[in-house]
Design an enzyme around this catalytic site. Structure first.
Site, PDB file in Angstrom:
ATOM      1  N   ASN A  52      -1.485   2.166   5.836  1.00  9.97           N
ATOM      2  CA  ASN A  52      -1.189   1.188   5.331  1.00  9.97           C
ATOM      3  C   ASN A  52      -0.592   0.468   6.643  1.00  9.97           C
ATOM      4  OD1 ASN A  52      -0.074   2.235   3.153  1.00  9.97           O
ATOM      5  ND2 ASN A  52       1.622   2.548   3.368  1.00  9.97           N
ATOM      6  N   GLY A  53      -0.432  -1.054   6.686  1.00  7.56           N
ATOM      7  CA  GLY A  53      -0.416  -2.205   7.808  1.00  7.56           C
ATOM      8  C   GLY A  53      -1.388  -2.919   8.130  1.00  7.56           C
TER       9      GLY A  53
ATOM     10  N   LYS B 123      13.185 -15.191 -10.677  1.00 10.46           N
ATOM     11  CA  LYS B 123      12.950 -13.951 -11.381  1.00 10.46           C
ATOM     12  C   LYS B 123      11.791 -14.385 -13.182  1.00 10.46           C
ATOM     13  CE  LYS B 123      13.973 -11.061  -9.901  1.00 10.46           C
ATOM     14  NZ  LYS B 123      14.302 -11.039  -9.056  1.00 10.46           N
TER      15      LYS B 123
ATOM     16  N   ARG C  10       5.172   0.185  -6.209  1.00 11.03           N
ATOM     17  CA  ARG C  10       4.785  -0.733  -5.239  1.00 11.03           C
ATOM     18  C   ARG C  10       3.618  -2.524  -5.285  1.00 11.03           C
ATOM     19  NH1 ARG C  10       7.178   1.369  -0.653  1.00 11.03           N
ATOM     20  NH2 ARG C  10       5.462   0.702   0.704  1.00 11.03           N
TER      21      ARG C  10
ATOM     22  N   TRP D  29      -3.468  -2.359  -1.572  1.00  8.92           N
ATOM     23  CA  TRP D  29      -2.978  -3.690  -1.574  1.00  8.92           C
ATOM     24  C   TRP D  29      -4.310  -5.006  -1.000  1.00  8.92           C
ATOM     25  CZ3 TRP D  29      -0.420  -7.962   0.184  1.00  8.92           C
ATOM     26  CH2 TRP D  29       0.203  -9.452  -1.326  1.00  8.92           C
TER      27      TRP D  29
ATOM     28  N   GLU E 271       8.315 -14.993 -11.022  1.00  7.45           N
ATOM     29  CA  GLU E 271       7.488 -13.825 -10.805  1.00  7.45           C
ATOM     30  C   GLU E 271       7.157 -12.857 -11.372  1.00  7.45           C
ATOM     31  OE1 GLU E 271       9.078 -11.002  -7.866  1.00  7.45           O
ATOM     32  OE2 GLU E 271      11.039 -11.064  -8.641  1.00  7.45           O
TER      33      GLU E 271
ATOM     34  N   LYS F 116       6.178  -4.374  -4.190  1.00  3.97           N
ATOM     35  CA  LYS F 116       7.390  -4.262  -4.006  1.00  3.97           C
ATOM     36  C   LYS F 116       8.323  -4.576  -2.898  1.00  3.97           C
ATOM     37  CE  LYS F 116      11.917  -3.187  -5.198  1.00  3.97           C
ATOM     38  NZ  LYS F 116      12.252  -3.924  -5.841  1.00  3.97           N
TER      39      LYS F 116
ATOM     40  N   CYS G 220       0.644  -1.452  -0.089  1.00  5.86           N
ATOM     41  CA  CYS G 220      -0.051   0.225   0.143  1.00  5.86           C
ATOM     42  C   CYS G 220       0.755   1.120  -0.417  1.00  5.86           C
ATOM     43  CB  CYS G 220      -0.434  -0.243   1.375  1.00  5.86           C
ATOM     44  SG  CYS G 220      -1.964  -1.262   1.566  1.00  5.86           S
TER      45      CYS G 220
ATOM     46  N   GLU H 187      17.360 -18.116  -7.712  1.00  9.01           N
ATOM     47  CA  GLU H 187      17.508 -16.046  -8.122  1.00  9.01           C
ATOM     48  C   GLU H 187      16.993 -16.072  -9.659  1.00  9.01           C
ATOM     49  OE1 GLU H 187      16.803 -13.826  -6.749  1.00  9.01           O
ATOM     50  OE2 GLU H 187      16.875 -12.235  -8.488  1.00  9.01           O
TER      51      GLU H 187
ATOM     52  N   HIS I 223      17.028 -36.351  -7.200  1.00  5.09           N
ATOM     53  CA  HIS I 223      17.089 -37.186  -5.885  1.00  5.09           C
ATOM     54  C   HIS I 223      14.924 -36.532  -6.307  1.00  5.09           C
ATOM     55  CE1 HIS I 223      20.189 -37.815  -3.571  1.00  5.09           C
ATOM     56  NE2 HIS I 223      20.610 -37.039  -4.279  1.00  5.09           N
TER      57      HIS I 223
END
Ligand code: M6R
Length: 608
Positions: free
Chosen positions: A100-101, A485, A27, A74, A488, A603, A2, A481, A504
């Site tokens: 926010n929160g 990438k 964000r 969000w 996402e 973000k 948010c 990584e 395995h």
């Protein structure tokens, strides 16, 4: 996550707030809203989706209000829809609040307020706070906010206005960042400096448990208990250009391609090539404790956690210091064993990731020295850790972290070399690494030149929905990584793991045409990786390799090879990650994905 913007001054608030929200778009959000004080009334407009949807709903004539608050939401409590979007009003419609929160005890508070006859218009925890402020209001907004916050458990960054007090904006924070831009007779409060920098570079960082009352005549800060607090006005480090696209189609592309520069900025002033030394001013005070540490714990989430994994290899290999990497979300709750000899290193681009911050607090509570490797100057983790090193890679806007990752690894490499010298690393070995590190920014530039070829290769693979990324040693975290990438931003399912782990279980997935990316530069385990490549080929997998320039052996085994210059193994991750970032970027563009704002992602994850 948010975003909050609030304005009080003499200018028209509406365009400033809408522009501010646009600056916070990166964000991640699902809806947005604005509250403006018009002729002693609060007018609220909300919309689902893009900020442009919100702007379209505003009166064509525009607003003359010079006080207002705005928000990008969000969803956490309640689905993303117009009535759940902020700002929220109290019952009388005289107080508006953005938040926010998360208000953890919102159910208890809601039941209490309902018993007082208050009816709710949304499913959100935030409306509970707006109603609570309204319930506490006795003609003094500052006092009402203070009283309400005393009953609240959870995290918040809030901005509040009242139709009955057209000359003030009240802001408060606990666990969610808030910054106040200081102009001439005007103030902009925002959750992120990006919404402020266009108007002023002078800011005040509100700390946890602090409130601010902004009027056109001045700014007053106190604790939640009304104890006055004197705050310094500080300069924001970055400029407007840094948060604009500068000719690139996406922020992610801009940030991938600016890595030669961002890495040079991270290394600047810290590599003394002539003396063969690393200079890390931020750690000077704690150098002895660090050198005598018995154990290092890196803690982080997501991409920063992958940087921590590279750090683990660097610290054990170069500094000969036991190290481990933990998800902050697990570390914070498992009552970790920490003793005098433990040093925790929190890694975070934003410096606001809720779990990473909580891990820092847990470690400090148990007496550990807590260090931060953070990008955003003045962020909460940067301020709560005992000391640290800033990345100085500039603002990262794309949701997918790229340049922050390479700078995190560069910082960890510098720390490992410096620490190594205080332990068992010879001057000669340190000099070799420092020399090599100094050449990395230019070498990243060389690797980036393969972008067009990488795009052509990705074009032939982009329809495949399952990919594997495999690497060993220093390049195992890079495999992880690369997979993160890709998934996402292009929504392709990808897994990254140590190459040996494939046998395995995951080898069962390999079928005709499945893309398998090997991170296989020359090094200690190179021959073993070649063996793994053979195993994939014999099952019909399509092998793409990242290898050392001049390696002709691998070109016979892999269908496509992207090259990196030959560098010492500890520094390979700084180069091997680049082709993987480009692969993910091109795949997302080719699949028409929203590269900078991938679905469901934010973000900065400021709630757990
Ligand atoms: O701001 P932080 O570095 O603490 O963020 C950690 C993760 O949320 C972040 O790296 C996330 O995984 C990115 N989307 C990765 O590209």
């Amino acid at each position: 996550m948010c975003g909050i913007v609030g304005y009080i001054g003499h200018k028209k608030a509406c365009p400033i707030l809408i522009e501010g929200l646009k600056r916070l778009e990166y964000r991640g959000y699902d809806s947005a809203g604005i509250a403006l004080l018009e002729h002693s009334r609060i007018e609220v407009t909300r919309a689902v989706g893009r900020i442009s949807n919100l702007a379209d709903k505003l009166p064509e004539k525009g607003s003359t209000a010079n006080l207002g608050i705005a928000h990008t939401r969000w969803a956490t409590h309640g689905t993303p829809c117009e009535r759940n979007a902020h700002p929220h009003l109290d019952q009388a419609g005289r107080i508006a609040l953005v938040h926010n929160g998360i208000i953890e005890n919102y159910r208890t508070l809601k039941t209490f307020l309902e018993r007082q006859g208050i009816t709710f218009a949304s499913d959100t925890d935030t409306e509970v706070l707006a109603q609570l402020v309204g319930h506490c209001y006795r003609g003094n907004l500052e006092q009402a906010v203070r009283d309400a916050l005393h009953d609240v458990q959870g995290t918040y960054g809030i901005a509040v206005i009242s139709a009955d007090e057209p000359d003030r904006l009240v802001a408060a924070r606990k666990g969610s960042p808030l910054i106040i831009g200081v102009g001439d007779g005007e103030y902009i409060v925002a959750s992120d400096a990006a919404a402020i920098v266009e108007h002023t570079t002078q800011v005040v960082y509100l700390a946890d448990g602090e409130m601010a009352v902004l009027t056109r005549d001045g700014l007053r800060t106190t604790t939640l208990d009304a104890v006055p607090v004197t705050k310094d006005v500080q300069a924001i480090e970055f400029s407007l250009e840094e948060i604009e696209l500068g000719g690139h189609e996406h922020f992610m592309a801009k940030e991938i391609f600016e890595q030669p520069l961002s890495l040079a900025n991270t290394l600047r002033g810290r590599l003394d090539v002539r003396e063969g030394q690393i200079v890390l001013g931020g750690l000077a005070e704690h150098a002895r404790t660090l050198a005598r540490a018995k154990r290092i714990i890196f803690t982080a989430q997501g991409t920063a956690w992958h940087a921590g994994l590279v750090g683990e290899y660097l610290f054990e290999d170069v500094a000969k210091l036991p190290a481990e990497t933990e998800y902050a979300s697990e570390f914070r709750y498992r009552n970790p064993l920490i003793d005098d000899g433990t040093v925790i290193i929190a890694i975070s681009q934003s410096g606001e990731t809720a779990d990473t911050l909580a891990a820092v607090r847990e470690a400090k509570l148990k007496g550990a020295l807590a260090l931060g490797v953070v990008n955003v100057v003045g962020s909460t983790i940067a301020r709560e850790t005992d000391a640290g090193i800033y990345l100085h890679c500039g603002p990262e806007i794309g949701v997918a972290s790229t340049k922050a990752f390479s700078s995190q690894v560069a910082v960890l490499a510098m720390m490992a070399i410096q620490l190594g010298r205080r332990r068992f690393l010879s001057q000669e070995a340190a000099e070799r690494l420092i020399d090599a590190l100094a050449r990395i920014p230019d070498q990243v530039g060389e690797v980036l030149q393969q972008s067009d070829r990488i795009r052509s290769v990705v074009e032939t693979l982009v329809e495949r929905e399952n990919w594997l990324f495999l690497g060993r040693g220093y390049n195992y975290p890079i495999a992880m990584e690369g997979a993160l990438k890709l998934k996402e931003i292009s929504y392709i399912h990808a897994e990254g793991m140590p190459a040996a782990e494939m046998k395995h279980g995951p080898i069962a997935l390999i079928n005709q045409g499945m893309p398998v990316v090997f991170i296989a530069p020359r090094g200690q385990q190179y021959d073993k990786v070649l063996g793994n490549i053979e195993e994939v080929r014999s099952r019909g997998g399509r092998v793409i390799a990242v290898a050392t320039r001049g390696d002709n052996e691998i070109t016979h085994l892999a269908e496509h090879v992207f090259h990196i210059p030959d560098v010492p193994e500890p520094l390979q991750p700084l180069l091997t990650v680049i082709p993987l970032q480009l692969m993910a970027y091109h795949a997302a563009v080719l699949r028409n994905c929203n590269v900078d704002k991938p679905r469901n992602l934010a973000k900065s994850v400021t709630v757990e």
